[in-house]
Design a protein around this motif. Structure first.
Motif: not given
Length: 338
Positions: A214-221, A235-247
């Motif tokens: 939960g440390k990555y929140a949608p719409g935040q840095g 970082t490339e492993v994370l990219t597919p999950w760093l979307t507003d929908d998933v977060l």
């Protein structure tokens, strides 16, 4: 700490294993590495996972230094072979030459006489499987490993490797796939075959590279010092999950976790560990206290309604395609022969 046999073998491991993949990060130092290993030992972790690839061998050296002085018989140490370890054409893969040379180098870096499980980091399509398994058999029969394991192999590859291991009188006891509530690729094919054969899962990235904390929140840095903010740390492993929908869906798990007295990270770990084929979950850490907090997941027992609530939120965005088994982690271009 709680413990479990690896598959149907006699080897017992801690349900949480410490993985030092994070030592490849440019933001970590030797003192932090040591502190994290000490914290792992303090919470009762006895299983430690590394690889010759990590930080070009420095991870094995770091782990060896941190475990020096510990009773070796009380530890389960796992390392891996496959990735490039040098510039030469034979400095990669699962050939007899590379396996025999790599185990010697890994043991030297670890400062140990043997590892408990020696794992094929990936499947080598350029080497006959018979050659690979015969080389692993030599490693086991010479006393330099007790068991062998694989990582990110398909169900059919595990089945073939297991059959050859049996013929060669060695035990293929483990598979190490990526597995989390967001990455459910092994469930359809790999896990059922492994259960049939008595092969246990020692899973990596149970927290989906930190997304499920939960440390990555949608719409935040991205938080300073986090993996998403570190371009040197996969970082490339994370990219597919760093979307507003998933977060956003992850954030909606907070009341579910709170109702059962868990943090988001503890809920994600408990979700993984509930699977009967999962022997252990490999955790990394950038701070010692993360291990102390995450270990509390071991006492959690998730009711069916809690699991259903997690699946209802994350199921629509979870990755499940079995065809992704061999492409589920970033691949160094040198892994592929020209």
């Amino acid at each position: 700490m709680k413990f479990r046999h690896v598959g149907n073998s006699g080897l017992i491991v801690s349900r949480l294993a410490y993985g030092n993949w994070l030592t490849r990060s440019s933001t970590r130092g030797a003192e932090t590495d040591l502190a994290c290993v000490r914290a792992a030992l303090d919470v009762g972790i006895t299983t430690f996972d590394t690889a010759d690839l990590y930080a070009e061998g420095a991870a094995e050296e770091s782990l060896g230094r941190a475990l020096k002085g510990e009773r070796r018989e009380g530890l389960e140490v796992l390392t891996k072979v496959f990735a490039p370890t040098g510039p030469g054409r034979n400095d990669m893969g699962l050939s007899r030459k590379h396996i025999r040379e790599s185990i010697e180098s890994s043991l030297r870096r670890l400062g140990m006489e043997y590892v408990d499980i020696y794992q094929a980091h990936r499947y080598d399509h350029s080497t006959p499987l018979e050659e690979t398994m015969e080389a692993f058999a030599d490693v086991v029969h010479s006393g330099k490993a007790h068991y062998i394991g694989v990582s990110e192999w398909t169900a059919e590859q595990v089945r073939r490797g297991h059959a050859l291991a049996h013929e060669l009188r060695i035990r293929l006891v483990s598979n190490q796939p990526q597995y989390s509530a967001l990455w459910r690729v092994p469930e359809a094919e790999v896990m059922p075959v492994c259960e049939e054969l008595g092969v246990g899962q020692i899973v990596w990235s149970p927290l989906a590279q930190g997304v499920l904390t939960g440390k990555y929140a949608p719409g935040q840095g991205w938080p300073e010092g986090s993996r998403a903010a570190d371009t040197n740390d996969g970082t490339e492993v994370l990219t597919p999950w760093l979307t507003d929908d998933v977060l956003g869906r992850v954030q909606r798990l907070r009341p579910i976790a709170g109702d059962v007295g868990l943090t988001l990270a503890q809920l994600a770990l408990a979700w993984v560990l509930r699977h009967p084929n999962v022997s252990a979950a490999v955790l990394g850490a950038s701070r010692p206290e993360q291990l102390t907090d995450n270990a509390k997941a071991l006492d959690a027992r998730l009711d069916d309604d809690v699991v259903a609530a997690v699946d209802a939120l994350l199921g629509p965005v979870a990755t499940r395609d079995p065809a992704l088994t061999e492409t589920s982690s970033p691949v160094d271009p040198r892994w592929r022969l020209a």
